[in-house]
Design a protein around this motif. Structure first.
Motif, mmCIF file in Angstrom:
data_model
loop_
_atom_site.group_PDB
_atom_site.id
_atom_site.type_symbol
_atom_site.label_atom_id
_atom_site.label_comp_id
_atom_site.label_asym_id
_atom_site.label_seq_id
_atom_site.Cartn_x
_atom_site.Cartn_y
_atom_site.Cartn_z
ATOM 1 N N ASN A 109 -8.792 48.538 -41.795
ATOM 2 C CA ASN A 109 -8.140 47.960 -41.903
ATOM 3 C C ASN A 109 -7.902 46.867 -41.054
ATOM 4 O O ASN A 109 -9.586 47.245 -40.291
ATOM 5 C CB ASN A 109 -6.633 47.788 -41.573
ATOM 6 N N GLU A 110 -7.723 45.522 -40.125
ATOM 7 C CA GLU A 110 -8.411 44.969 -39.421
ATOM 8 C C GLU A 110 -8.202 45.308 -38.376
ATOM 9 O O GLU A 110 -9.282 45.432 -37.272
ATOM 10 C CB GLU A 110 -7.261 43.400 -39.924
ATOM 11 N N ALA A 111 -7.664 46.658 -37.405
ATOM 12 C CA ALA A 111 -7.689 46.515 -36.171
ATOM 13 C C ALA A 111 -8.545 48.060 -36.105
ATOM 14 O O ALA A 111 -9.098 48.229 -35.201
ATOM 15 C CB ALA A 111 -5.889 47.771 -36.296
ATOM 16 N N MET A 112 -9.064 49.211 -37.240
ATOM 17 C CA MET A 112 -9.276 50.468 -36.802
ATOM 18 C C MET A 112 -9.527 50.830 -38.494
ATOM 19 O O MET A 112 -8.605 49.736 -39.576
ATOM 20 C CB MET A 112 -8.913 51.066 -35.513
ATOM 21 N N ALA A 113 -10.011 51.655 -38.355
ATOM 22 C CA ALA A 113 -10.674 52.497 -39.405
ATOM 23 C C ALA A 113 -9.344 53.868 -39.815
ATOM 24 O O ALA A 113 -8.782 54.067 -39.302
ATOM 25 C CB ALA A 113 -12.187 53.587 -39.533
ATOM 26 N N GLU A 114 -8.752 53.655 -41.149
ATOM 27 C CA GLU A 114 -7.622 55.312 -41.477
ATOM 28 C C GLU A 114 -8.056 56.133 -42.187
ATOM 29 O O GLU A 114 -8.735 56.043 -43.034
ATOM 30 C CB GLU A 114 -6.439 53.924 -41.455
ATOM 31 N N LEU A 115 -7.244 57.471 -41.868
ATOM 32 C CA LEU A 115 -7.339 58.760 -42.665
ATOM 33 C C LEU A 115 -5.438 58.120 -43.063
ATOM 34 O O LEU A 115 -4.792 58.475 -42.745
ATOM 35 C CB LEU A 115 -7.965 59.790 -42.524
ATOM 36 N N VAL A 116 -5.325 58.418 -45.092
ATOM 37 C CA VAL A 116 -4.442 58.227 -45.376
ATOM 38 C C VAL A 116 -4.354 59.457 -47.026
ATOM 39 O O VAL A 116 -5.443 59.991 -47.360
ATOM 40 C CB VAL A 116 -4.399 56.489 -46.263
ATOM 41 N N PHE A 117 -3.356 59.941 -46.592
ATOM 42 C CA PHE A 117 -3.086 60.918 -47.026
ATOM 43 C C PHE A 117 -1.712 60.463 -48.127
ATOM 44 O O PHE A 117 -0.221 60.357 -47.320
ATOM 45 C CB PHE A 117 -2.225 62.298 -46.502
ATOM 46 N N ARG A 127 -0.583 57.970 -42.544
ATOM 47 C CA ARG A 127 -1.425 56.635 -42.092
ATOM 48 C C ARG A 127 -2.098 57.756 -40.997
ATOM 49 O O ARG A 127 -1.090 57.679 -40.511
ATOM 50 C CB ARG A 127 -1.866 55.501 -42.409
ATOM 51 N N MET A 128 -3.302 57.735 -40.416
ATOM 52 C CA MET A 128 -3.460 58.464 -39.074
ATOM 53 C C MET A 128 -4.706 57.254 -38.776
ATOM 54 O O MET A 128 -5.880 57.383 -39.543
ATOM 55 C CB MET A 128 -3.436 59.978 -38.816
ATOM 56 N N PRO A 129 -5.592 57.214 -37.398
ATOM 57 C CA PRO A 129 -6.701 56.723 -37.088
ATOM 58 C C PRO A 129 -7.480 57.723 -37.613
ATOM 59 O O PRO A 129 -7.862 58.881 -37.714
ATOM 60 C CB PRO A 129 -6.420 56.531 -35.832
ATOM 61 N N LEU A 130 -9.047 57.482 -37.831
ATOM 62 C CA LEU A 130 -10.008 57.730 -39.097
ATOM 63 C C LEU A 130 -11.422 58.255 -37.362
ATOM 64 O O LEU A 130 -11.485 57.271 -37.508
ATOM 65 C CB LEU A 130 -10.528 57.839 -40.013
ATOM 66 N N ARG A 131 -11.049 59.556 -37.394
ATOM 67 C CA ARG A 131 -11.617 59.662 -35.982
ATOM 68 C C ARG A 131 -13.230 60.768 -36.896
ATOM 69 O O ARG A 131 -12.967 61.643 -36.163
ATOM 70 C CB ARG A 131 -11.491 60.309 -34.721
ATOM 71 N N PRO A 132 -13.727 59.907 -37.006
ATOM 72 C CA PRO A 132 -15.270 61.118 -38.053
ATOM 73 C C PRO A 132 -16.164 61.764 -36.768
ATOM 74 O O PRO A 132 -16.148 61.263 -35.804
ATOM 75 C CB PRO A 132 -16.103 59.945 -38.249
ATOM 76 N N VAL A 133 -16.829 62.776 -36.589
ATOM 77 C CA VAL A 133 -17.469 64.216 -35.717
ATOM 78 C C VAL A 133 -18.589 63.862 -36.322
ATOM 79 O O VAL A 133 -18.291 64.284 -37.562
ATOM 80 C CB VAL A 133 -16.577 65.058 -35.283
ATOM 81 N N GLN A 134 -19.502 63.329 -35.718
ATOM 82 C CA GLN A 134 -20.519 63.861 -36.762
ATOM 83 C C GLN A 134 -20.900 65.486 -36.733
ATOM 84 O O GLN A 134 -20.852 66.576 -35.414
ATOM 85 C CB GLN A 134 -22.067 63.430 -35.745
#
Length: 750
Positions: free
Chosen positions: A382-390, A458-465
């Motif tokens: 979205n405009e603000a940040m990437a989200e993880l949606v269940f 919905r929650m912020p999506l914070r990927p981990v390498q």
């Protein structure tokens, strides 16, 4: 009790008893009305005259064709005579029905006429018996013609007597309808009296409301005082819960300690699995209990999250393992889908995420009685940040607009009566939304009564390498993909050969079962060498794919009961897909099963599938409009896809083997038409359609589909015409296959 109030109570009691008596009278009238209406509209044996009339009509057509064929001055048209004879025999077969026999039981000539017809059919069958021979001779037809002609008067008389029988039934029904009208008049009078009684009662109640208004104002003051008392009780409850939290945590920690000690004792593999599930359930229950007993932390904002790198798909597997037994207990499908763009690892508080998902899935299962529960995990920008949606969707009772407004309030329940039956505190959704907001997201819901609900967490999506893989020394090759052990449940031999070729090209081992019962037995006996996946055809003898899937899901061995099962079918309808998901299947492949489709399905479960890389499947052509061109004899695009998985010689052998079996299939189809067996016709046509689709034989597949879809409603002569078309297409298809580069095997004859 004051005398005035006692008098009102007595009066109300008398009126109540009178209303009960009136309601019982109306109920009796309605039962009587329903009985008369059912008697009036009952079809009874009206179809007897239709069947007898159809048999007479087909007899007259057969007699005309028989006379033309036995005339030496005319050419003997054996196929036309065969067709007329088969249709007439099928119509006569419908007269051998217990219901029709009961309808015409009073007609002594009915049984004698059928016996004469049956004797003639037995003699005529001997003339028409050879399906591949020269057909009936004119001499044989002339010998049987007098007996055929003599049946005309008896068949016509039988038709007249059947019509007379139906006329008597119509007259009886007219009398019943007249009686029903009289009962309806009585019902109307009773309902009018009852309505008047209710109107008088309503008038009296309105007068009483005026007197009670003053009393309600006095009660309002008492309610304000009671509210103050309730708030004080709520504070006492909070203090009680705070104290009880310590008391409940103590035995829970003891339970977890004993489970930990039990883990170090000698246990078999199954017991270790049970213990692991029990320990995980206890840990999760303790985490939820801590939240419920300490709501003040959520309200005051003192709850602290513990984010850590988490393997997202492992988290989803844990959720599925605990939720699937609940769904299975209610015969619901549980399907979890993930966006391919999702990262492998994310930063989140796994305990809190599971807590929210458990609550949403548990509610979806609780308020659903059929269909599927779907958890779809997506990545959105979205405009603000990437989200993880269940997204948790169900096909349950749904929620109306009024209830949606109170859904996330404490102690509010979406359906009080249903929640009372299933349990629940009314805290789950409020806790879940507070947790989602604490994570920086939210929970929203869309729903319609009777159509189901969809909750989005919905929650912020914070990927981990991911941790980088160790460097490979020059010259070292990566390990090859693991070959899979695949169980294929398929009853058609050509389809088994085709699937074996596809899996062989992918580098996997195939084991075959010819029906659903064999597939279940193979899964039960595979403890030492388990299967990785099952490819399950839906239409099989003895036990179909749906029943076999349910039996596999009920196996005591956890590994066998949770094996991925992929449906194989020529049906691409949504209803078929829903039935597969409800039965416990994980994926759905429609025939023709092309190599890219199969490889993509295996990748969804196991990642790299090994074997050859297939070219992408071309887009399916637009369906031809009504009245447009017929499908080609050989679909060159389907043949090209099949040639990616097997040599041309192997595909050619399969095609000609299928065409060699065509005459036997035609005989089975004709027998089903002659004996009026639509189910047998559908089964044979469906099997032929699936094999033809896999081999790219488009015209045969289309004709088989027409037979499959029209077996239950098309006239017998139309079905016979399509069977003849299927037979006519066999040599033409063989010629087209040879022209398309699929030659006959060496030593074979056309």
């Amino acid at each position: 009790m004051p005398s005035g109030r006692r008098g009102r109570a007595t009066w109300l009691g008398v009126l109540g008893i009178g209303l009960i008596v009136a309601l019982l009278a109306v109920a009796w009238l309605q039962v009587r009305q329903a009985a008369l209406l059912r008697q009036a509209v009952e079809v009874a044996d009206d179809d007897a005259v239709l069947l007898v009339y159809q048999a007479e009509t087909e007899y007259l057509r057969l007699r005309d064709e028989w006379s033309r064929s036995s005339d030496p001055r005319r050419v003997l048209d054996a196929p036309a005579l065969q067709l007329r004879y088969d249709i007439w025999v099928s119509r006569v077969g419908l007269l051998h029905n217990e219901r029709i026999g009961n309808a015409l039981a009073t007609d002594t000539g009915f049984a004698e006429t059928l016996q004469r017809i049956d004797r003639f059919i037995r003699r005529a069958d001997a003339v028409f018996a050879a399906p591949d021979g020269p057909g009936p001779t004119r001499v044989a037809l002339q010998e049987l013609e007098p007996e055929l002609m003599s049946l005309g008067a008896e068949i016509h008389g039988l038709s007249l007597r059947a019509a007379h029988r139906v006329g008597e039934q119509i007259a009886a029904r007219n009398a019943t309808v007249q009686s029903h009208n009289l009962v309806g008049i009585g019902l109307t009078v009773s309902l009018s009296a009852l309505t008047l009684a209710f109107a008088l009662l309503a008038l009296r109640q309105m007068r009483q409301l005026d007197r009670r208004r003053a009393a309600l104002e006095d009660l309002a003051e008492h309610l304000r005082s009671a509210r103050r008392d309730a708030e004080a009780a709520s504070e006492a409850k909070s203090a009680f819960l705070a104290n009880m939290s310590h008391e409940i945590r103590t035995p829970f920690h003891g339970l977890l300690g004993m489970l930990s000690l039990l883990r170090d004792t000698g246990l078999n593999q199954q017991q270790v699995g049970y213990l692991r599930t029990a320990a995980e359930s206890a840990d999760h229950l303790l985490a939820i209990l801590n939240d419920i007993l300490d709501m003040s932390q959520l309200e005051s904002g003192r709850m602290v999250l513990s984010p850590a790198p988490v393997e997202l798909r492992a988290l989803l597997r844990d959720v599925e393992a605990l939720m699937r037994p609940q769904a299975h207990a209610k015969a619901l499908a549980l399907h979890i889908g993930t966006d391919p763009a999702l990262p492998e690892r994310v930063l989140c508080d796994a305990t809190r995420v599971k807590q929210v998902l458990f609550n949403l899935l548990s509610n979806a299962i609780k308020f659903s009685d059929h269909g599927a529960i779907v958890l779809d995990v997506q990545a959105r920008d979205n405009e603000a940040m990437a989200e993880l949606v269940f997204v948790v969707s169900d096909q349950g009772i749904g929620i109306d607009e009024a209830t949606l407004g109170t859904l996330f309030r404490r102690f509010a329940q979406g359906d009080s009566s249903r929640s009372r039956r299933h349990g629940g505190t009314g805290l789950g959704l409020e806790i879940s939304r507070n947790l989602a907001r604490l994570m920086g997201g939210d929970i929203t819901v869309t729903s319609k009564p009777g159509e189901g609900s969809s909750f989005s967490f919905r929650m912020p999506l914070r990927p981990v390498q991911a941790v980088p893989a160790p460097r490979t020394l020059p010259g070292d090759a990566p390990p090859p993909p693991r070959p899979l052990r695949v169980l294929i449940a398929e009853d058609h031999v050509v389809n088994r050969q085709y699937m074996a070729a596809l899996l062989e090209r992918l580098g996997h081992d195939a084991v075959f079962a010819t029906n659903g019962r064999e597939a279940v037995e193979a899964m039960r006996a595979a403890e030492g060498k388990p299967f990785d996946i099952v490819l399950m055809d839906l239409h099989m003898p003895e036990m179909d794919g749906i029943a076999a899937t349910r039996a596999i899901r009920a196996l005591p061995d956890a590994a066998a009961a949770t094996v991925p099962i992929v449906a194989l079918t020529a049906d691409a309808f949504t209803e078929t897909r829903d039935r597969c998901l409800v039965a416990g299947m994980n994926d759905f492949l429609t025939k023709p099963v092309s190599p890219p489709k199969l490889a993509a399905s295996l990748r969804r479960f196991f990642g790299s599938t090994g074997g050859a890389d297939f070219a992408p499947e071309p887009a399916a052509p637009e369906p031809a409009a009504a009245g447009g061109e017929s499908p080609p004899l050989v679909d060159t695009a389907a043949v090209a896809l099949a040639l990616q998985a097997m040599p041309r010689e192997r595909l050619a052998a399969m095609v000609h083997s299928f065409l060699d079996q065509g005459p036997q299939l035609v005989q089975r189809l004709r027998a089903a038409v002659r004996d009026a067996q639509p189910l047998e016709l559908r089964v044979n046509a469906h099997a032929a359609r699936g094999a033809a689709l896999n081999l790219g034989l488009a015209a045969l597949a289309a004709t088989a589909e027409t037979l499959h879809e029209g077996a239950s409603h098309l006239p017998a002569h139309e079905i016979a015409r399509h069977v003849q078309r299927f037979a006519d297409l066999l040599p033409a298809t063989r010629a087209a296959a040879i022209a398309a580069g699929l030659p006959l095997p060496a030593g074979a004859a056309v």
